[in-house]
Each structure stands twice: as C-alpha cells, then as structure tokens.
Design a protein around this motif. Structure first.
Motif, PDB file in Angstrom:
ATOM      1  N   SER A 191       2.149  50.760  33.894  1.00 50.51           N
ATOM      2  CA  SER A 191       3.128  49.691  34.095  1.00 50.51           C
ATOM      3  C   SER A 191       2.776  48.438  33.303  1.00 50.51           C
ATOM      4  CB  SER A 191       3.252  49.347  35.588  1.00 50.51           C
ATOM      5  OG  SER A 191       2.097  48.649  36.044  1.00 50.51           O
ATOM      6  N   LEU A 192       1.478  48.308  32.979  1.00 51.91           N
ATOM      7  CA  LEU A 192       1.006  47.159  32.197  1.00 51.91           C
ATOM      8  C   LEU A 192       0.984  47.472  30.696  1.00 51.91           C
ATOM      9  CD1 LEU A 192      -1.950  46.053  34.508  1.00 51.91           C
ATOM     10  CD2 LEU A 192       0.215  44.835  34.180  1.00 51.91           C
ATOM     11  N   ILE A 194      -5.476  39.168  23.486  1.00 54.01           N
ATOM     12  CA  ILE A 194      -6.103  39.314  22.174  1.00 54.01           C
ATOM     13  C   ILE A 194      -5.687  40.594  21.449  1.00 54.01           C
ATOM     14  CG2 ILE A 194      -8.086  37.861  22.675  1.00 54.01           C
ATOM     15  CD1 ILE A 194      -9.710  40.312  23.308  1.00 54.01           C
ATOM     16  N   GLY A 195      -4.944  41.473  22.133  1.00 48.30           N
ATOM     17  CA  GLY A 195      -4.478  42.677  21.449  1.00 48.30           C
ATOM     18  C   GLY A 195      -4.018  43.751  22.409  1.00 48.30           C
ATOM     19  N   ILE A 210     -12.663  38.867  34.048  1.00 46.05           N
ATOM     20  CA  ILE A 210     -12.738  38.508  32.634  1.00 46.05           C
ATOM     21  C   ILE A 210     -12.648  36.993  32.500  1.00 46.05           C
ATOM     22  CG2 ILE A 210     -11.696  38.740  30.364  1.00 46.05           C
ATOM     23  CD1 ILE A 210     -12.876  41.334  31.312  1.00 46.05           C
ATOM     24  N   ASP A 211     -13.684  36.403  31.961  1.00 53.06           N
ATOM     25  CA  ASP A 211     -13.774  34.951  31.839  1.00 53.06           C
ATOM     26  C   ASP A 211     -12.958  34.474  30.640  1.00 53.06           C
ATOM     27  OD1 ASP A 211     -14.703  32.243  31.481  1.00 53.06           O
ATOM     28  OD2 ASP A 211     -16.499  32.781  32.616  1.00 53.06           O
ATOM     29  N   ASP A 212     -12.236  33.376  30.816  1.00 50.28           N
ATOM     30  CA  ASP A 212     -11.479  32.796  29.708  1.00 50.28           C
ATOM     31  C   ASP A 212     -12.399  32.426  28.543  1.00 50.28           C
ATOM     32  OD1 ASP A 212      -9.051  33.044  30.977  1.00 50.28           O
ATOM     33  OD2 ASP A 212      -9.089  31.024  31.823  1.00 50.28           O
ATOM     34  N   LYS A 213     -13.669  32.116  28.860  1.00 51.88           N
ATOM     35  CA  LYS A 213     -14.629  31.777  27.807  1.00 51.88           C
ATOM     36  C   LYS A 213     -14.851  32.966  26.873  1.00 51.88           C
ATOM     37  CE  LYS A 213     -17.132  28.461  30.726  1.00 51.88           C
ATOM     38  NZ  LYS A 213     -18.416  28.173  31.419  1.00 51.88           N
ATOM     39  N   LEU A 214     -14.742  34.172  27.424  1.00 50.62           N
ATOM     40  CA  LEU A 214     -14.887  35.371  26.605  1.00 50.62           C
ATOM     41  C   LEU A 214     -13.694  35.518  25.670  1.00 50.62           C
ATOM     42  CD1 LEU A 214     -16.448  38.047  26.033  1.00 50.62           C
ATOM     43  CD2 LEU A 214     -14.958  39.111  27.734  1.00 50.62           C
ATOM     44  N   VAL A 234      -6.669  42.949  32.860  1.00 49.25           N
ATOM     45  CA  VAL A 234      -5.913  43.588  31.777  1.00 49.25           C
ATOM     46  C   VAL A 234      -5.024  42.559  31.085  1.00 49.25           C
ATOM     47  CG1 VAL A 234      -4.072  45.232  31.261  1.00 49.25           C
ATOM     48  CG2 VAL A 234      -5.983  45.922  32.722  1.00 49.25           C
ATOM     49  N   LYS A 235      -4.344  41.739  31.844  1.00 47.39           N
ATOM     50  CA  LYS A 235      -3.462  40.736  31.245  1.00 47.39           C
ATOM     51  C   LYS A 235      -4.249  39.733  30.401  1.00 47.39           C
ATOM     52  CE  LYS A 235       0.355  41.021  34.538  1.00 47.39           C
ATOM     53  NZ  LYS A 235       1.136  40.349  35.610  1.00 47.39           N
ATOM     54  N   ASN A 236      -5.460  39.426  30.823  1.00 49.08           N
ATOM     55  CA  ASN A 236      -6.309  38.535  30.028  1.00 49.08           C
ATOM     56  C   ASN A 236      -6.685  39.198  28.706  1.00 49.08           C
ATOM     57  OD1 ASN A 236      -6.843  35.886  30.669  1.00 49.08           O
ATOM     58  ND2 ASN A 236      -8.419  36.361  32.165  1.00 49.08           N
TER      59      ASN A 236
END
Length: 256
Positions: A124-125, A99-100, A58-62, A93-95
């Motif tokens: 666990s997450l 956002i929610g 998952i890109d931070d840009k997304l 998942v953490k990324n």
C-alpha cells in the motif's frame, strides 16, 4: 571498598550511556564499486542501503546526510521485530521515500509479526518487495541492470533460482539478501557482481574486539563482491560496543 564500588558504578553507568549513544548514531558509509561489466549506457547507479532497523525510528538527521535523490533505497531485511507497531514501520518507510523509491527483502525478524499484514502495508506504501524475484532496468541501448532479492534464508524461504529466472541472462546483476551466507548458493556462472546483506549487526556488542559475528565489511570473493552491513538498529538490548550503527550510500559504476 565503598569508594571502589562507587567508582565501578560510575564507570558502568558511563559505559552504558556510551553504548546507548553508539547504538543510536546515524552513520552513513560511502561505498564505491567499479565493475568491468557494468553497462556503459547507464550512468553510475546510486543506492542507499539500510538493514536491521528493528525498533529504531529513522532519524531525520540520517535523511539529511543522504544526498537525495538516489536511484533506489534498499531495506535489507529486519525492518521490524516483535513488539514494533506498524505505525512506526509506516513512518520509517515514508521517511526513506523522501530520498528514493523503496525496495525490501524479508529478514528473519520480519516473520515475528503478522507478516501478511506487513506485506499488504508495504504494498500500500508502494514498496517493491523482492521476495525471490527480480526487477530489470533497461537503457535506451538495450543494456540491462537486474536487482534481485531473495526471501529469508534462515527459514529456508530463499529461492535464488526463481529470482534468476526473472533477471535477464546477460544483465548486470545485483543481489539483495538478509543473510550473508547466500553467497554460498551460487558460483561464477550466475554472474552476480555484487551482494548486499546485513543480519549480523557486526556482532553488536564486541568485547576486546571479539563478538558473535565479525564486523561488517566488504568481501572480495572469487565469484562476487559481498558487502555486509553492521545495520542501523539493534536487537535484544538497545546497545552497541565496537560495532557502530551504519547505513550505506553506494555508487556502482564501470571501470575507467
């Protein structure tokens, strides 16, 4: 002849680079749905839908493109596939949790790995797994929105009837499934307003407009509305052509 071969090689390399870049774009499609039966005591619901992540990070840009926070992040199956390390899943998942809160339904490729470990990792997450179940949200006025999720259809693990039992009968219903054919398993009587699905990748590589699956789009059916996403990642080869990578920022509201 040699000159022609060189030109063909250059064209081939340029095409592969283009297909690779297309497969790694961070596109967010904005979808808005209005329903006459959407409960008036709820404000518009905002969801971020992402399916078919597969091998991608998952890109931070997304994340930046999504106007956080959203009410729910929904992973529509194929969070990973064989060969993807669980550390990448955890990172992804953490990324998304930036956002929610995250909800997940199983896809066919999720069963290529140790799915028992995947299940425990997601729990666990604090990821809510919608495996033939539903979660209900109630307003102060007693109106209810139900988000239902079914397990993978291709392995015949889906039990929509079980999920429906957990949803409130008169609630506004949103269904999440990895494969679009879930829409053939219910009628108007179940009162499911919207279905979100992935799996097809939009055909992933389309030649002259043709591919093994049609492009992702919104289908307005007699008994429901279906959104099919091209998905975020790829399978087989990390390439796309004519079927761009996509995620969805979805707003669901009542009619004016």
């Amino acid at each position: 002849m040699i000159g022609i071969l060189i030109c063909l090689m250059i064209v081939g390399i340029v095409l592969l680079v283009y297909m690779y870049r297309l497969a790694h774009e961070n596109n967010v499609i904005f979808n808005s749905f209005s329903f006459v039966n959407y409960p008036s005591s709820f404000r518009p619901l905002q969801l971020f839908f992402i399916s078919d992540i597969h091998k991608r990070v998952i890109d931070d840009k997304l994340i930046v493109q999504v106007k956080a926070p959203v009410d729910a992040v929904i992973i529509g199956g194929d969070l990973l596939e064989k060969g993807v390390p669980f550390s990448r899943v955890e990172e992804n998942v953490k990324n998304l949790q930036k956002i929610g809160p995250v909800y997940f339904v199983w896809g066919n490729n999720d069963y290529e790995v140790d799915y028992h470990y995947l299940d425990s990792l997601l729990l666990s997450l604090n990821v809510k797994i919608l495996d033939n179940t539903a979660i209900n949200f109630e307003s102060e006025n007693g109106e209810i929105i139900s988000i239902l999720g079914v397990d993978d259809l291709s392995q015949e693990r889906d039990r929509l009837n079980v999920a429906l039992k957990e949803a409130e009968k008169n609630s506004f219903k949103l269904l999440i499934a990895h494969e679009p054919p879930i829409v053939s398993k219910f009628t108007t009587k179940e009162n499911i307003s919207l279905v979100l699905a992935g799996h097809t990748h939009g055909g992933q590589i389309r030649l002259f407009g043709y591919g093994p699956y049609e492009l992702g789009k919104v289908h307005h059916l007699e008994h429901t509305t279906l959104l099919v996403s091209n998905g975020y990642g790829t399978t087989g080869v990390p390439l796309r052509l004519g079927a761009k990578s996509e995620t969805h920022l979805i707003t669901i509201k009542g009619t004016d």
